[in-house]
Each structure stands twice: as C-alpha cells, then as structure tokens.
Design a protein around this motif. Sequence first.
Motif, mmCIF file in Angstrom:
data_model
loop_
_atom_site.group_PDB
_atom_site.id
_atom_site.type_symbol
_atom_site.label_atom_id
_atom_site.label_comp_id
_atom_site.label_asym_id
_atom_site.label_seq_id
_atom_site.Cartn_x
_atom_site.Cartn_y
_atom_site.Cartn_z
ATOM 1 N N GLN A 41 0.830 -1.205 0.000
ATOM 2 C CA GLN A 41 0.000 0.000 0.000
ATOM 3 C C GLN A 41 0.865 1.256 0.000
ATOM 4 O OE1 GLN A 41 -2.542 -0.859 3.371
ATOM 5 N NE2 GLN A 41 -4.196 -1.558 2.038
ATOM 6 N N ASP A 42 1.974 1.219 0.722
ATOM 7 C CA ASP A 42 2.904 2.353 0.705
ATOM 8 C C ASP A 42 3.481 2.553 -0.691
ATOM 9 O OD1 ASP A 42 2.501 2.842 3.403
ATOM 10 O OD2 ASP A 42 4.361 1.850 4.042
ATOM 11 N N GLU A 43 3.852 1.456 -1.328
ATOM 12 C CA GLU A 43 4.409 1.518 -2.680
ATOM 13 C C GLU A 43 3.384 2.080 -3.658
ATOM 14 O OE1 GLU A 43 7.483 1.303 -5.236
ATOM 15 O OE2 GLU A 43 7.630 0.566 -3.185
ATOM 16 N N VAL A 44 2.149 1.621 -3.561
ATOM 17 C CA VAL A 44 1.083 2.103 -4.439
ATOM 18 C C VAL A 44 0.841 3.596 -4.204
ATOM 19 C CG1 VAL A 44 -1.395 1.955 -4.925
ATOM 20 C CG2 VAL A 44 -0.030 -0.135 -4.793
ATOM 21 N N SER A 84 8.137 6.080 -14.430
ATOM 22 C CA SER A 84 8.472 4.862 -15.156
ATOM 23 C C SER A 84 9.377 3.956 -14.326
ATOM 24 C CB SER A 84 9.161 5.222 -16.474
ATOM 25 O OG SER A 84 9.564 4.065 -17.167
ATOM 26 N N GLU A 85 10.428 4.523 -13.753
ATOM 27 C CA GLU A 85 11.358 3.750 -12.922
ATOM 28 C C GLU A 85 10.661 3.179 -11.691
ATOM 29 O OE1 GLU A 85 14.804 3.042 -13.166
ATOM 30 O OE2 GLU A 85 14.433 3.589 -15.249
ATOM 31 N N SER A 86 9.842 3.978 -11.044
ATOM 32 C CA SER A 86 9.142 3.527 -9.843
ATOM 33 C C SER A 86 8.171 2.403 -10.158
ATOM 34 C CB SER A 86 8.391 4.689 -9.206
ATOM 35 O OG SER A 86 9.290 5.666 -8.776
ATOM 36 N N LEU A 87 7.478 2.520 -11.263
ATOM 37 C CA LEU A 87 6.530 1.483 -11.656
ATOM 38 C C LEU A 87 7.259 0.183 -11.978
ATOM 39 C CD1 LEU A 87 3.591 0.811 -12.082
ATOM 40 C CD2 LEU A 87 3.753 1.733 -14.384
ATOM 41 N N HIS A 88 8.372 0.290 -12.650
ATOM 42 C CA HIS A 88 9.170 -0.900 -12.974
ATOM 43 C C HIS A 88 9.620 -1.603 -11.692
ATOM 44 C CE1 HIS A 88 11.969 -3.541 -15.004
ATOM 45 N NE2 HIS A 88 12.905 -3.126 -14.170
ATOM 46 N N LYS A 89 10.139 -0.837 -10.740
ATOM 47 C CA LYS A 89 10.592 -1.400 -9.475
ATOM 48 C C LYS A 89 9.436 -2.028 -8.710
ATOM 49 C CE LYS A 89 14.514 1.707 -8.981
ATOM 50 N NZ LYS A 89 15.056 2.877 -8.271
ATOM 51 N N ALA A 90 8.297 -1.385 -8.716
ATOM 52 C CA ALA A 90 7.128 -1.925 -8.008
ATOM 53 C C ALA A 90 6.685 -3.239 -8.629
ATOM 54 C CB ALA A 90 5.985 -0.913 -8.040
ATOM 55 N N ARG A 91 6.676 -3.319 -9.955
ATOM 56 C CA ARG A 91 6.311 -4.568 -10.620
ATOM 57 C C ARG A 91 7.211 -5.703 -10.160
ATOM 58 N NH1 ARG A 91 7.113 -2.224 -15.834
ATOM 59 N NH2 ARG A 91 5.430 -0.778 -16.155
ATOM 60 N N GLU A 92 8.494 -5.413 -10.045
ATOM 61 C CA GLU A 92 9.457 -6.444 -9.614
ATOM 62 C C GLU A 92 9.188 -6.880 -8.173
ATOM 63 O OE1 GLU A 92 11.752 -8.004 -11.556
ATOM 64 O OE2 GLU A 92 10.744 -6.887 -13.148
ATOM 65 N N ARG A 93 8.881 -5.937 -7.311
ATOM 66 C CA ARG A 93 8.624 -6.267 -5.903
ATOM 67 C C ARG A 93 7.292 -6.980 -5.712
ATOM 68 N NH1 ARG A 93 11.627 -1.401 -4.814
ATOM 69 N NH2 ARG A 93 9.824 -0.076 -5.077
ATOM 70 N N PHE A 94 6.332 -6.726 -6.552
ATOM 71 C CA PHE A 94 5.015 -7.322 -6.388
ATOM 72 C C PHE A 94 4.918 -8.735 -6.980
ATOM 73 C CE2 PHE A 94 3.854 -3.321 -4.902
ATOM 74 C CZ PHE A 94 2.533 -3.251 -4.563
ATOM 75 N N LYS A 95 5.980 -9.195 -7.622
ATOM 76 C CA LYS A 95 5.946 -10.541 -8.217
ATOM 77 C C LYS A 95 5.866 -11.611 -7.177
ATOM 78 C CE LYS A 95 8.089 -9.759 -12.638
ATOM 79 N NZ LYS A 95 9.143 -10.093 -13.534
#
Length: 95
Positions: A41-44, A84-95
């Motif tokens: 939720q913090d990341e979002v 863009s960078e933040s979204l990419h990092k979040a995708r990796e963490r949410f896997k």
Amino acid sequence: MTEKNAYIEKTKAQLDQWNAEIEKLKAKADEAQADAKIRYQDEVAKLQERRDHAREQLAELQAAGDEAWDDVKDGFEKAWHSLSESLHKARERFK
C-alpha cells in the motif's frame, strides 16, 4: 497533427496504461497478507503521487506555448522518468 500534439497524445495513452497497472498493483496489495499489505500500500501510494505529478506536468505541457515547450517538456520528462522507474521497481517487488 503537430509534434507537440502527437507527443501529448502518446504520453496520455502511456499514462492511462500505467494507471491501469497501478490499479492492478493496488488490487494485489489489498489481497496481500497484513505485513506485505502495508508495504504494498505504501508503494502504491508513492506510485499514485508520482502519477499525479506526471499528470500535472502533462497539463502544463499542454498549456505551454511554443516558446516554453522545450523547457516544460524537460521538466515533464523528468517526472515521467521517475514514474516509469518507480513502476518498474514496483512490478518487480510485487511478483
């Protein structure tokens, strides 16, 4: 269509796509276990802030006159890159 209009339309389409991805990540966060849920939720929330900033920059870009276009575009691209960078990092963490 002018270069400015084409750029803005392309950017709007990408922003809409990223917004959909943020919503998917938000749904994953809502389904996560308690400890992971808070992190997600913090990341979002951070992604949503960056998205909102990019939207504001896009509005400035749309309103910019030809003389200010390059200066405003530079500021927008910085916000865009951050999202863009933040979204990419979040995708990796949410896997």
